[in-house]
Design an enzyme around this catalytic site. Structure first.
Site, PDB file in Angstrom:
ATOM      1  N   ASP A 264      39.890  33.669   5.893  1.00 26.68           N
ATOM      2  CA  ASP A 264      41.193  32.984   5.913  1.00 26.68           C
ATOM      3  C   ASP A 264      42.090  33.584   4.821  1.00 26.68           C
ATOM      4  O   ASP A 264      41.641  34.393   4.016  1.00 26.68           O
ATOM      5  CB  ASP A 264      41.015  31.460   5.720  1.00 26.68           C
ATOM      6  CG  ASP A 264      40.432  31.108   4.349  1.00 26.68           C
ATOM      7  OD1 ASP A 264      40.998  31.547   3.323  1.00 26.68           O
ATOM      8  OD2 ASP A 264      39.421  30.374   4.289  1.00 26.68           O
TER       9      ASP A 264
ATOM     10  N   THR B 141      29.399  28.954  -1.932  1.00 29.16           N
ATOM     11  CA  THR B 141      28.681  29.886  -1.048  1.00 29.16           C
ATOM     12  C   THR B 141      27.194  29.587  -1.132  1.00 29.16           C
ATOM     13  O   THR B 141      26.644  29.424  -2.237  1.00 29.16           O
ATOM     14  CB  THR B 141      29.021  31.356  -1.398  1.00 29.16           C
ATOM     15  OG1 THR B 141      28.215  32.218  -0.597  1.00 29.16           O
ATOM     16  CG2 THR B 141      28.843  31.684  -2.876  1.00 29.16           C
ATOM     17  N   SER B 142      26.537  29.474   0.035  1.00 27.15           N
ATOM     18  CA  SER B 142      25.172  28.944   0.065  1.00 27.15           C
ATOM     19  C   SER B 142      24.131  29.915  -0.470  1.00 27.15           C
ATOM     20  O   SER B 142      22.973  29.543  -0.633  1.00 27.15           O
ATOM     21  CB  SER B 142      24.820  28.513   1.491  1.00 27.15           C
ATOM     22  OG  SER B 142      25.019  29.590   2.380  1.00 27.15           O
TER      23      SER B 142
ATOM     24  N   TYR C 220      37.031  33.469  17.623  1.00 28.02           N
ATOM     25  CA  TYR C 220      38.021  33.857  16.611  1.00 28.02           C
ATOM     26  C   TYR C 220      39.399  33.275  16.912  1.00 28.02           C
ATOM     27  O   TYR C 220      40.183  33.021  15.991  1.00 28.02           O
ATOM     28  CB  TYR C 220      38.037  35.384  16.415  1.00 28.02           C
ATOM     29  CG  TYR C 220      36.816  35.792  15.638  1.00 28.02           C
ATOM     30  CD1 TYR C 220      36.738  35.548  14.269  1.00 28.02           C
ATOM     31  CD2 TYR C 220      35.698  36.309  16.285  1.00 28.02           C
ATOM     32  CE1 TYR C 220      35.591  35.841  13.546  1.00 28.02           C
ATOM     33  CE2 TYR C 220      34.539  36.609  15.575  1.00 28.02           C
ATOM     34  CZ  TYR C 220      34.493  36.367  14.210  1.00 28.02           C
ATOM     35  OH  TYR C 220      33.355  36.640  13.487  1.00 28.02           O
TER      36      TYR C 220
ATOM     37  N   CYS D 243      41.077  48.573  16.536  1.00 25.64           N
ATOM     38  CA  CYS D 243      40.461  49.127  17.737  1.00 25.64           C
ATOM     39  C   CYS D 243      38.958  49.234  17.490  1.00 25.64           C
ATOM     40  O   CYS D 243      38.524  49.564  16.393  1.00 25.64           O
ATOM     41  CB  CYS D 243      41.058  50.501  18.031  1.00 25.64           C
ATOM     42  SG  CYS D 243      40.298  51.283  19.468  1.00 25.64           S
TER      43      CYS D 243
ATOM     44  N   ALA E  29      34.898  22.157  -5.298  1.00 26.40           N
ATOM     45  CA  ALA E  29      35.708  23.186  -5.958  1.00 26.40           C
ATOM     46  C   ALA E  29      37.088  22.638  -6.344  1.00 26.40           C
ATOM     47  O   ALA E  29      37.581  22.888  -7.443  1.00 26.40           O
ATOM     48  CB  ALA E  29      35.862  24.395  -5.032  1.00 26.40           C
TER      49      ALA E  29
ATOM     50  N   ARG F  60      39.246  29.929  15.402  1.00 21.10           N
ATOM     51  CA  ARG F  60      39.344  30.013  13.938  1.00 21.10           C
ATOM     52  C   ARG F  60      40.757  30.391  13.500  1.00 21.10           C
ATOM     53  O   ARG F  60      41.244  29.914  12.478  1.00 21.10           O
ATOM     54  CB  ARG F  60      38.298  30.993  13.403  1.00 21.10           C
ATOM     55  CG  ARG F  60      36.883  30.428  13.619  1.00 21.10           C
ATOM     56  CD  ARG F  60      35.821  31.266  12.982  1.00 21.10           C
ATOM     57  NE  ARG F  60      36.003  31.389  11.544  1.00 21.10           N
ATOM     58  CZ  ARG F  60      35.356  32.270  10.796  1.00 21.10           C
ATOM     59  NH1 ARG F  60      34.485  33.090  11.368  1.00 21.10           N
ATOM     60  NH2 ARG F  60      35.567  32.337   9.505  1.00 21.10           N
TER      61      ARG F  60
ATOM     62  N   GLN G 215      34.271  36.017   0.544  1.00 16.04           N
ATOM     63  CA  GLN G 215      33.613  36.233   1.838  1.00 16.04           C
ATOM     64  C   GLN G 215      34.447  35.593   2.937  1.00 16.04           C
ATOM     65  O   GLN G 215      34.150  35.745   4.112  1.00 16.04           O
ATOM     66  CB  GLN G 215      32.222  35.588   1.834  1.00 16.04           C
ATOM     67  CG  GLN G 215      31.282  36.197   0.822  1.00 16.04           C
ATOM     68  CD  GLN G 215      30.062  35.318   0.613  1.00 16.04           C
ATOM     69  OE1 GLN G 215      29.068  35.430   1.314  1.00 16.04           O
ATOM     70  NE2 GLN G 215      30.130  34.419  -0.346  1.00 16.04           N
TER      71      GLN G 215
ATOM     72  N   HIS H 287      34.425  40.446   3.988  1.00 16.39           N
ATOM     73  CA  HIS H 287      34.065  40.233   5.394  1.00 16.39           C
ATOM     74  C   HIS H 287      35.256  40.366   6.338  1.00 16.39           C
ATOM     75  O   HIS H 287      35.200  39.901   7.478  1.00 16.39           O
ATOM     76  CB  HIS H 287      33.394  38.861   5.577  1.00 16.39           C
ATOM     77  CG  HIS H 287      32.034  38.777   4.938  1.00 16.39           C
ATOM     78  ND1 HIS H 287      31.378  37.592   4.696  1.00 16.39           N
ATOM     79  CD2 HIS H 287      31.210  39.761   4.482  1.00 16.39           C
ATOM     80  CE1 HIS H 287      30.207  37.851   4.115  1.00 16.39           C
ATOM     81  NE2 HIS H 287      30.091  39.148   3.972  1.00 16.39           N
TER      82      HIS H 287
HETATM   83  N1  APR Z   1      33.539  22.902  -2.823  1.00 20.15           N
HETATM   84  C1  APR Z   1      32.630  23.868  -3.098  1.00 20.15           C
HETATM   85  N2  APR Z   1      31.600  24.160  -2.287  1.00 20.15           N
HETATM   86  C2  APR Z   1      31.481  23.466  -1.155  1.00 20.15           C
HETATM   87  C3  APR Z   1      32.379  22.442  -0.785  1.00 20.15           C
HETATM   88  C4  APR Z   1      33.454  22.156  -1.688  1.00 20.15           C
HETATM   89  N3  APR Z   1      34.351  21.200  -1.432  1.00 20.15           N
HETATM   90  N4  APR Z   1      31.976  21.920   0.411  1.00 20.15           N
HETATM   91  C5  APR Z   1      30.862  22.605   0.774  1.00 20.15           C
HETATM   92  N5  APR Z   1      30.555  23.535  -0.169  1.00 20.15           N
HETATM   93  C6  APR Z   1      29.421  24.469  -0.207  1.00 20.15           C
HETATM   94  C7  APR Z   1      28.205  24.040   0.568  1.00 20.15           C
HETATM   95  O1  APR Z   1      27.368  23.252  -0.251  1.00 20.15           O
HETATM   96  C8  APR Z   1      27.553  25.384   0.919  1.00 20.15           C
HETATM   97  O2  APR Z   1      26.608  25.742  -0.043  1.00 20.15           O
HETATM   98  O3  APR Z   1      29.842  25.665   0.389  1.00 20.15           O
HETATM   99  C9  APR Z   1      28.717  26.373   0.857  1.00 20.15           C
HETATM  100  C10 APR Z   1      29.065  27.007   2.186  1.00 20.15           C
HETATM  101  O4  APR Z   1      28.019  27.811   2.614  1.00 20.15           O
HETATM  102  P1  APR Z   1      28.105  28.662   3.960  1.00 20.15           P
HETATM  103  O5  APR Z   1      28.621  27.824   5.059  1.00 20.15           O
HETATM  104  O6  APR Z   1      26.779  29.298   4.157  1.00 20.15           O
HETATM  105  O7  APR Z   1      29.249  29.737   3.635  1.00 20.15           O
HETATM  106  P2  APR Z   1      29.147  31.158   2.947  1.00 20.15           P
HETATM  107  O8  APR Z   1      28.091  31.185   1.897  1.00 20.15           O
HETATM  108  O9  APR Z   1      30.533  31.532   2.559  1.00 20.15           O
HETATM  109  O10 APR Z   1      28.701  32.077   4.156  1.00 20.15           O
HETATM  110  C11 APR Z   1      28.579  33.451   3.937  1.00 20.15           C
HETATM  111  O11 APR Z   1      28.100  33.878   6.228  1.00 20.15           O
HETATM  112  O12 APR Z   1      28.575  33.112   8.319  1.00 20.15           O
HETATM  113  C12 APR Z   1      28.776  34.145   7.442  1.00 20.15           C
HETATM  114  O13 APR Z   1      30.468  35.751   7.289  1.00 20.15           O
HETATM  115  C13 APR Z   1      30.231  34.372   7.154  1.00 20.15           C
HETATM  116  O14 APR Z   1      31.341  34.743   5.046  1.00 20.15           O
HETATM  117  C14 APR Z   1      30.359  33.958   5.707  1.00 20.15           C
HETATM  118  C15 APR Z   1      28.957  34.217   5.170  1.00 20.15           C
END
Ligand code: APR
Length: 234
Positions: A97, A181-182, A59, A120, A223, A62, A94, A112
């Site tokens: 930042d 978000t994946s 962290y 604490c 995005a 980060r 999620q 998150h």
């Molecule tokens: N614009 C939009 N999407 C993008 C870009 C971009 N420039 N670059 C990458 N991505 C996409 C990727 O294709 C991927 O599908 O963003 C997604 C990121 O996925 P993850 O890394 O899995 O992030 P996220 O879905 O936010 O993770 C969820 O998992 O690790 C935990 O707590 C953490 O909040 C996080 C949660």
């Protein structure tokens, strides 16, 4: 384009992808590992019990990266959307930042937690602003009660923040947009199918997410490139 009518209520869910163009790496896919560890190995209560030093190192890294980062046109477009829609927009992120806030968004819900807050691990001391970072050998912070101070983050296996408020907004929305978000981490991965029973659902990102079948339409691209021209007010 996504048309927004005067009666629409919009739910936006953002993930790591919206901050990728600000230089913050995503968790999955390219560049998603930290010292060959998956995030699931350092962001859990078990990791905290086993090696709090390592967790604070993660962290701290980060916090350093995020304190250098600036919002990109994707964050700015969502701040403008909030100014237009007011309380007809619910922005749930999620991300830990603060780039939505830096871009001008006033009401982002951080399901998150927040990177620049700590709390604490034991007592009821409210979460507090904290940008401190710790070197690998540094003494770790302690609360006045004697317990350890931990990042104010929802780790894997913990309950996300503000879930009641989030599900209320999901039940009310007529238009849902997930960005960067994946679609693999619950409960956020199920928000789209929840919202689809009531209205239209869209995804914005360079590749289709794992939960792609929950979306009416996917807009494939970055995005920062797509969001500034994506919404049309009807
Ligand atoms: N614009 C939009 N999407 C993008 C870009 C971009 N420039 N670059 C990458 N991505 C996409 C990727 O294709 C991927 O599908 O963003 C997604 C990121 O996925 P993850 O890394 O899995 O992030 P996220 O879905 O936010 O993770 C969820 O998992 O690790 C935990 O707590 C953490 O909040 C996080 C949660």
């Amino acid at each position: 384009m996504i048309g927004i009518s005067p009666t629409d209520r919009v739910f936006i869910l953002t993930g790591a992808g919206i901050s990728a163009e600000s230089g913050l790496p995503t968790f999955r896919g390219e560049g998603g590992l930290w010292r060959n560890r998956r995030v699931e190995e350092v962001a859990t209560p078990e990791a905290w019990k086993r090696d709090a030093q390592l967790v604070w190192e993660f962290y701290s890294m980060r916090r350093r990266a995020a304190s250098e980062a600036k919002p990109n046109p994707g964050h700015t477009a969502l701040a403008a959307l909030e100014r237009t829609l007011g309380d007809r927009l619910f922005l749930c992120t999620q991300n830990v930042d603060n780039l939505h806030e830096q871009a001008g968004t006033r009401n982002a819900v951080h399901m998150h937690g927040e990177l620049f807050k700590s709390r604490c691990e034991s007592c009821a001391l409210p979460p507090f602003d904290d940008a401190n970072t710790y070197e690998p050998s540094a003494a770790l912070p302690r609360c006045e009660c004697g317990a350890r101070i931990r990042p104010d983050i929802c780790w894997f296996g913990e309950v996300p923040y503000d879930v009641d408020q989030i599900y209320r907004a999901l039940n009310e929305c007529t238009l849902f947009v997930a960005i960067g978000t994946s679609g693999v981490v619950e409960p956020a991965a199920s928000f789209a199918s929840h919202a689809r029973s009531r209205g239209r659902t869209f995804y914005v990102g360079p590749e289709e997410p794992a939960n792609t079948s929950a979306f009416t339409e996917c807009f494939l691209g970055k995005a920062g490139a797509l969001l500034p021209d994506l919404f049309r007010y009807e």
